[in-house]
Design an enzyme around this catalytic site. Sequence first.
Site, PDB file in Angstrom:
ATOM      1  N   HIS A  85      26.632 105.676  81.176  1.00  0.00           N
ATOM      2  CA  HIS A  85      27.264 106.726  81.972  1.00  0.00           C
ATOM      3  C   HIS A  85      28.708 106.469  82.366  1.00  0.00           C
ATOM      4  CE1 HIS A  85      26.122 104.398  85.604  1.00  0.00           C
ATOM      5  NE2 HIS A  85      27.115 105.051  86.171  1.00  0.00           N
ATOM      6  N   GLU A  89      34.375 106.895  80.670  1.00  0.00           N
ATOM      7  CA  GLU A  89      35.334 106.978  81.760  1.00  0.00           C
ATOM      8  C   GLU A  89      36.110 105.674  81.936  1.00  0.00           C
ATOM      9  OE1 GLU A  89      36.451 109.331  83.330  1.00  0.00           O
ATOM     10  OE2 GLU A  89      37.424 108.425  85.075  1.00  0.00           O
ATOM     11  N   ASP A  90      35.435 104.546  81.836  1.00  0.00           N
ATOM     12  CA  ASP A  90      36.056 103.275  82.237  1.00  0.00           C
ATOM     13  C   ASP A  90      36.370 102.291  81.118  1.00  0.00           C
ATOM     14  OD1 ASP A  90      35.911 104.125  84.830  1.00  0.00           O
ATOM     15  OD2 ASP A  90      34.016 103.118  85.258  1.00  0.00           O
TER      16      ASP A  90
HETATM   17 MN    MN Z   1      28.457 104.675  87.909  1.00  0.00          MN
END
Ligand code: MN
Length: 733
Positions: A85, A89-90
């Site tokens: 998840h 994003e990261d």
């Molecule tokens: Mn998270």
Amino acid sequence: MIVDPEIENKEIAKQYKELLRISYQNLSTSDKKMIRLAFDTAVEAHGDQRRKSGEAYIFHPISVAKIVAQQIGLDATSISAALLHDVVEDTKYSLQDIERLMGNTVAKIVNGLTKISKLKKDKNISLQAENFRKMLLTLNDDVRVIIIKIADRLHNMQTMDAMPEYKQVKIASETLFIYAPLAHRIGLYNVKNELEDLSLKYTEPERYKSIKDKVEQTKEAQETYIKTFSKFLSQELSKERLKYIIKGRSKSIYSIHKKMQIQNIPFEKVYDKFAIRVVYEGSKNKEKFLAWKIYSIVTDHFTPNPTRLRDWISAPKSTGYEALHITVMGPLNKWVEIQIRSNRMHEIAEKGYAAHYKYKQVDRKEIGIESWLNRLQEVLENNTGNAVDFVEEFKLNLYAEEIFVFTPKGDLKSLPQGATALDFAFAIHTDIGKKTRGIQVNDKLVPLSRVLKSGDQIDVITSENIKPSKNWLDFVVTSRARSIIKSSLNEEKKERADEGKEILRRKLKQLKIKSNEKTINQMLLFFKFQNNQDLYYRVAIGSLDNKQLKQFASKYHNSLLNFFNKRIRSKSPFIKKEDNVVTPKFNKLVFGKEKELLTYTFATCCKPIPGDSVFGFITVNEGIKIHHKECPNALSLQSNFAYRILKSKWIDSSSEEYTAILKLTGIDEKGLVNEVTKMISNNLNIYINKINFDSDDHFFTGIIHLSVPNKNILNKLVQNLSKLKGIDKIVRE
Ligand code: MN
């Protein structure tokens, strides 16, 4: 923090194995393969990223996956998406990478989750409520996105100790405000309780600790109590060869806190701190019968309180919850709630959504979550208003208790407590709601505002000529109905404004005024309207009439242009009111549905001015304070003290529709009644609410109840009516 990489790797491997072991769903070989791939990808992608606490980042996605696998009980696809998840994003991995490795579905869910976390970082959107709306919009049609997001939030809440305090409080309020209600609505009751308890731990640490300690202290007494209770029943339950477990179920810390707060009572006075659960074994076709059997055994020993019987078996909640709840006078003469559930019902109550799917093939009752999500999507798409308004309404709907009503064909519909007949019409279909002319409840015609009761049978009568009216907003309670009504009123206002624009252009021409942007701006200032649409609309409905326009014209021609220009430049409001033509726009602040007038002061943090969207907050010592809806404190006030919020808004007291009663007397001319009503109904802005004519030997009396936008229009009508042949006198009552 010094970490031994070898120990850490061992721990990661151990956690991974546990993830597979605790999965609620049976995992096939290919399921395990997929999860392994997701795990390896996540380990690789997060590399040596660390969390604030110092531990390897990968522990976070694993923990989220564990919540998803065990506590919520979702499938391998969701477990894989949970592991991944935070990857897009990261880390340097792109969505395409995920799609290539894991396929379409996992990628789609990860994409939804990425969109949500991006929102948080978007500096331009500071308002949490707006974020929330956007977040729900990213749901698409996969409810798994929101469920994994809730799991993510739960793990973050469980591991917040390393964060600075101000962040803890912020995250905790947001959790209370948004995530807990969502979890509740999806039927994740345990997750909801945990989220609420953790939130309290950070927002009110002392309160949390004192309740927690007291709960610990009462544990023993509670267990003894449950034992005593069981003793009474066990013999008879066994005689019926029932297999069952009797357990105690403590109220959550947060619920105890709420109860103490709302009823203003100490811990000791909260009497329903725990309930007793009887979970029994039984096949699907016998479980209802068995529930009532247990009910009868329990009530043979203890007196039930008939007002607190809840049969969620015959009519499950829209979250899917099923059980039979009764409250009885138990041992020691204490009221205690007994929850009777089969194993299957218990599983659904514990696991919510996931368990539904497991049992779905057995009996496909409408689960409700999907249709709820569809509704939600519709409301979101229709919504054009203020984000805080939206969230308030939405939350009301999340927490509202339900009632059950029937369509004419006998289909069951669930609506929130307090829903009206008109809410029902909108719940059936948008177009039915919009065209509702009348509603029959249990074969009797009732007002649209009638509050429905469980068991009502409702028939909606529609007509093509009906359009949603503003007063409908005074009584509908569902956010679905509200948002549809609001958006169609806006449309209508826009249409009228378009007409008004043309009318104004012609009128200005007659007054020899150039109609251009500058003139319009001067008019806005002169009449104190907020925008062009308002101005055009007022012209269209006649609340801005020729007399007022002439007054503007005379100022205009008296070359007061400089004066206006100066005003526009300095942006200072037009204050002097030299005659009675200036209609100030927002001059009255009213509270609640009833538009009550109350004393208030303005909050100093956001200094709202008339016309702003505002809400009232009841302070401890200083009465009602008015805050701007966008006030930086608004959300924390709303999430922590929702019960102290008062709805309020600015209104223009001059544009309020008011009712007038006219009494007509005269000679009974043939066709007079007809002419009177024709004259009134030809006037677009006047509505007849009631009309009554009496005649006695050629002398008649008529009483007419009207709704009119303003006095000018009423006066004009009276003038015209008095010209009719036969009318002798008209008085306003
Ligand atoms: Mn998270």
